[in-house]
Structures are given as structure tokens and as C-alpha cells.
Motif scaffolding. Structure first.
Motif, PDB file in Angstrom:
ATOM      1  N   UNK A 181       0.832  -1.211   0.000  1.00  0.00           N
ATOM      2  CA  UNK A 181       0.000   0.000   0.000  1.00  0.00           C
ATOM      3  C   UNK A 181       0.862   1.256   0.000  1.00  0.00           C
ATOM      4  N   UNK A 182       1.941   1.242   0.784  1.00  0.00           N
ATOM      5  CA  UNK A 182       2.816   2.423   0.838  1.00  0.00           C
ATOM      6  C   UNK A 182       3.482   2.677  -0.501  1.00  0.00           C
ATOM      7  N   UNK A 183       3.988   1.622  -1.138  1.00  0.00           N
ATOM      8  CA  UNK A 183       4.675   1.774  -2.417  1.00  0.00           C
ATOM      9  C   UNK A 183       3.734   2.328  -3.480  1.00  0.00           C
ATOM     10  N   UNK A 184       2.540   1.783  -3.575  1.00  0.00           N
ATOM     11  CA  UNK A 184       1.591   2.268  -4.588  1.00  0.00           C
ATOM     12  C   UNK A 184       1.141   3.692  -4.291  1.00  0.00           C
ATOM     13  N   UNK A 188       4.684   4.034  -6.979  1.00  0.00           N
ATOM     14  CA  UNK A 188       5.208   2.814  -7.575  1.00  0.00           C
ATOM     15  C   UNK A 188       4.096   1.888  -8.039  1.00  0.00           C
ATOM     16  N   UNK A 189       4.454   0.913  -8.821  1.00  0.00           N
ATOM     17  CA  UNK A 189       3.515  -0.112  -9.255  1.00  0.00           C
ATOM     18  C   UNK A 189       3.973  -1.462  -8.721  1.00  0.00           C
ATOM     19  N   UNK A 190       3.024  -2.256  -8.277  1.00  0.00           N
ATOM     20  CA  UNK A 190       3.328  -3.571  -7.729  1.00  0.00           C
ATOM     21  C   UNK A 190       2.649  -4.628  -8.597  1.00  0.00           C
ATOM     22  N   UNK A 223      12.722   3.180  -8.030  1.00  0.00           N
ATOM     23  CA  UNK A 223      12.067   4.376  -7.503  1.00  0.00           C
ATOM     24  C   UNK A 223      12.444   4.678  -6.065  1.00  0.00           C
ATOM     25  N   UNK A 224      12.271   5.928  -5.677  1.00  0.00           N
ATOM     26  CA  UNK A 224      12.590   6.363  -4.318  1.00  0.00           C
ATOM     27  C   UNK A 224      11.653   5.753  -3.282  1.00  0.00           C
ATOM     28  N   UNK A 225      10.560   5.150  -3.739  1.00  0.00           N
ATOM     29  CA  UNK A 225       9.648   4.518  -2.780  1.00  0.00           C
ATOM     30  C   UNK A 225      10.250   3.251  -2.197  1.00  0.00           C
ATOM     31  N   UNK A 417      11.232  10.175  -0.976  1.00  0.00           N
ATOM     32  CA  UNK A 417      10.791   8.927  -0.354  1.00  0.00           C
ATOM     33  C   UNK A 417       9.295   8.946  -0.075  1.00  0.00           C
ATOM     34  N   UNK A 418       8.722  10.131   0.062  1.00  0.00           N
ATOM     35  CA  UNK A 418       7.283  10.268   0.280  1.00  0.00           C
ATOM     36  C   UNK A 418       6.517  10.415  -1.023  1.00  0.00           C
ATOM     37  N   UNK A 419       7.218  10.248  -2.167  1.00  0.00           N
ATOM     38  CA  UNK A 419       6.555  10.291  -3.460  1.00  0.00           C
ATOM     39  C   UNK A 419       6.323  11.680  -4.006  1.00  0.00           C
ATOM     40  N   UNK A 420       7.020  12.682  -3.462  1.00  0.00           N
ATOM     41  CA  UNK A 420       6.780  14.061  -3.885  1.00  0.00           C
ATOM     42  C   UNK A 420       7.633  14.481  -5.069  1.00  0.00           C
TER      43      UNK A 420
END
Length: 429
Positions: A181-184, A188-190, A223-225, A417-420
Motif C-alpha cells: 500500500x505504501x509503495x503504490x 510505484x507499481x506492484x 524508484x525512491x519509494x 521517499x514520500x513520493x513528492x
């Protein structure tokens, strides 16, 4: 049932507070002996480990000794694992204030571990290499054990009560719904690997990059995620001692935590490590690098850990705990930490949000007008960076010039890391 009632139950362990009280009344609490063993087999040659038993909180003072044990399971090359082995400890220690008491030092460790992991990741990415590594990093100071981990290398604790406890969280996308959930949510894509015909095969991976893990050190090309922020757990043993088994996934893909612990009980640490590797090899064959460290925390009046007596499963002591609950469903099933009186949980946190992990009580040198970045530990004028108090995590009453302070580069890392926004350096051929 209350903790007092539990302590009176037949065959129940003596509560930790009672043990400590007896020790204090009888004089100085003796530090335990720490004995260890290491074993491994190489398939790809990407596993590395660190053993350092001569660390000192206060230079020159042998009474402040502590030990460090770590396993690094590299992927896509060995450079990240080697870099982490050589730099992670110093980065962690540099984030702990000087001239503080042992209790304050232990309390500062969880945040320092977060800082050390993130700083090591930033420094490695600046090299422009694309490999990555797991890291399971264990500090033993007296009866207190602090474990920080990213990835799927694991540390378990086998206590004298016969309870096997998981001190780490596996950051595998296949098994960790919270991390998926955090990655998406971060962009990111899982999904699984698509092969010809549209069929999906293999474990869940994060795209871009195709990594099976959600946390690691390095991995500049994904990705940074994929964050380096570790899960941290700190526990205190009773003076009965206990055994740690720290190993890469070459062990855990073959053996459960209980199987690994039971396979080597009653044996010295050096022989125990070899037996765990042998059992993993017998169970699954050599399909991956296998590295195992066994660390015994032994009462000073015993030469080795006494064998654990065989006894019937006690459902009551398996279900009753004190301390925090684990943070995902897998751990709720397997983390039987501490029949009361065997282990005291001091700290546990696994959030991937840097803001939450650093807190806001970082010391600042207000007299000189110089601010120290909470991550890279570099002193800079306040105009060159931002306080994390200026973000939405803190209340409007917070002062935006109070800590923790991040320099511009580390602030960009936090945002990424927070997707920004992206912050990874450009990698050129």
C-alpha cells in the motif's frame, strides 16, 4: 489476567521487574558474556556480514563495551553490501550525542539507526552504482538488544523460556500488505513479471526496477519509494539470557524461525551456526547465498546457555504479552515475543515516514546560528535548509526554526521517499 496474577501462576517465569530488583539488592548487575559463531555457503557471493565485539560507547573505557552483528544480502552486485558493511556503523554512531549516560545512549539508538541507514543510502547513491542490499543490524549492550532492518534478512530471539520471537519485519512485497500500500501510494507499481502470452510469474515486484523488496540500501536504478528507513526493535532480556540467530534469506527460505531455533538448541554458538546452515541446505539445497550468525547472551556465571527443557506448549504464555504489537499480520502470527518475565520490549517502530522517525527534539546550536542536519550531520547556516517542523506533521504551535533540521539535499531525499519528487542522482554509463 493481570501481570501479578501471571507471575503467581504455576511454572510461570519470574517477572523481569522482580529479577532486576533482586539483582539491584544483591549488588551490581553483572553484564553477560557474548559468544558468537558464523557459518555460510556462497551461491552468488553477494552476502556479507559484520562482527565487531570491541565497540566502546566511551573511548578508552572498557566498561562501556558493546557488540555489533550484521548481515548484508546484496543483489544486482556486491558494492552496496560492501559499502554498508564498511560505513553503516560509523554513520549510526555519529548520530548519537556525545557525553551522555548509558540509558540516554540506548534511548537515542533507535533514531540514530534511522539516521545511519538513510545517510548510508544517500552516500552510496552518490557513487552512481546500481546494486542494493538488505541490512539486519544488531547491537548488544549488556542485556539490551537493538535491531534495525531493511529487506528480508531476519533476526530471531530464542529465549530460555523456549519462546522464539521475530525481532525484524520482512519487507517482501509478496508478504507485506502495508508495504504494498505504501509503495503504490508513493507512485510505484506492484505486480508480477509478465511473460509471453500475458501470464504472470514469480513473486510480487515493484516497478520500475522489478525489486521484490520494499526497503533496502542502494538500488539507485529503482524508484525512491524503495526506502532505507529501517524497522527498529529494542528489547531487554532477563538475566536468563537468550540466543540470537541473524541470517540472510537463504536460511529463511528453507527454515521457519522455530525450525532454525530448534535445530541448534543446546549447542555452542559456533557449532550452532554451522548446523543451521547445514539444516537449510538439507531442506532446500543451495539455491541462494546462505549466511548465519548465532549470538549467545550468556549469564556471567554460566559457560554456555543451558539447554531449554522440553515442555508442553503453554497457550497462555504464547498469547499474553506486554509491549507493542507487531505491525503486520505475518508477525502477529509468528512473533511470540516474551512470555511475561523473559523479555521486556522497550521500543518498536516501523514507519517509513522520515518525519515521524526523527521526532522534533533534535538539539540545535542556537548560540552560534549554526544548524546541524539531522541526517548528514553537517553544520550549515539555517538559511540553507528547512526545519521539519514547518511541515504538516507538527502542530501550528510548533516553532518552524526548531529541530529536526534538514539540509536542502536531505530534505529533497525526504520528499522523494514520500513520493513528492525524485532525488536519485543521474546514473551514466
Amino acid at each position: 489476567m493481570s501481570r501479578i496474577e501471571l507471575s503467581r501462576a504455576k511454572s510461570a517465569p519470574v517477572p523481569l521487574g522482580t529479577l532486576i530488583g533482586r539483582e539491584l539488592r544483591n549488588g551490581k548487575v553483572e553484564k553477560p558474556f557474548v559468544k558468537y559463531g558464523q557459518a555460510g555457503l556462497a551461491k552468488k557471493g553477494e552476502d556479507y556480514f559484520l562482527i565487531k565485539t570491541d565497540c566502546l560507547r566511551v573511548p578508552g573505557d572498557a566498561s562501556t563495551a558493546f557488540s555489533v552483528f550484521a548481515v548484508f544480502d546484496g543483489h544486482n552486485g556486491i558494492s552496496a553490501a560492501i559499502f554498508a558493511k564498511e560505513n553503516l556503523l560509523s554513520n549510526v554512531l555519529s548520530a548519537i550525542p556525545q557525553d551522555i549516560s548509558r540509558d540516554a545512549w540506548l534511548q537515542a539508538l533507535p533514531r540514530a539507526l534511522v539516521v545511519g541507514f538513510v545517510k548510508t543510502d544517500i552516500e552510496f547513491q552518490q557513487k552512481g552504482e546500481t546494486s542494493g542490499t538488505t541490512a539486519t543490524f544488531v547491537l548488544v549492550d549488556g542485556w539490551t538488544i537493538t535491531v534495525a532492518s531493511v529487506g528480508d534478512s531476519r533476526c530471531i530471539l530464542d529465549t530460555q523460556g523456549g519462546v522464539v520471537s521475530l525481532l525484524t519485519v520482512d519487507h517482501r512485497l509478496e508478504e507485506n500488505a502495508e508495504e504494498r500500500e505504501r509503495v503504490t501510494a508513493s507512485g510505484g507499481e506492484v505486480g508480477r513479471l509478465n511473460v509471453f502470452g500475458g501470464n504472470e510469474v514469480g513473486p510480487l515486484r515493484c516497478w520500475p526496477g522489478g525489486l521484490c523488496l520494499s526497503r533496502s540500501i542502494g538500488d539507485t536504478d529503482v524508484g525512491e519509494f524503495i526506502v532505507p528507513i529501517p524497522h527498529v526493535k529494542q528489547v531487554k532480556l532477563s538475566n536468563a539470557g537468550g540466543r540470537l540467530i541473524i541470517a540472510s534469506d537463504g536460511i529463511w527460505d528453507a527454515l521457519s524461525s522455530d525450525m532454525a531455533a530448534k535445530s541448534c538448541r543446546g549447542l555452542p554458538a559456533e557449532l550452532a551456526a554451522k548446523l543451521v546452515v547445514k539444516e537449510a541446505l538439507r531442506s532446500r539445497g543451495l539455491k541462494d547465498d546462505t549466511t548465519c550468525l548465532v549470538v549467545d547472551i550468556i549469564p556471567s556465571d554460566l559457560p554456555v546457555l543451558p539447554p531449554i527443557p522440553r515442555k508442553k506448549h503453554n497457550m497462555l504464555t504464547s498469547l499474553l504479552f506486554f509491549g507493542k504489537k507487531s505491525e503486520n499480520s505475518m508477525n502477529k502470527a509468528t512473533n511470540k515475543l516474551s512470555a511475561v518475565g523473559v523479555v521486556e520490549e522497550l521500543f518498536e517502530e516501523g514507519s517509513a515516514m522520515l518525519t515521524e522517525r526523527l521526532g522534533k527534539d533534535f538539539p540545535l546550536n542556537k548560540n552560534s546560528g549554526i544548524f546541524r542536519c539531522a541526517v548528514c550531520q553537517m553544520d550549515q547556516p539555517p538559511g540553507d535548509g528547512l526545519s521539519m517542523n514547518s511541515g504538516p506533521f507538527f502542530s501550528p504551535a510548533s516553532n518552524p526554526w526548531e529541530g529536526p533540521f534538514l539540509c536542502t539535499n536531505c530534505w529533497k531525499k525526504k520528499d522523494a521517499m514520500e513520493g513528492k519528487k525524485p532525488s536519485r542522482p543521474t546514473v551514466t554509463a
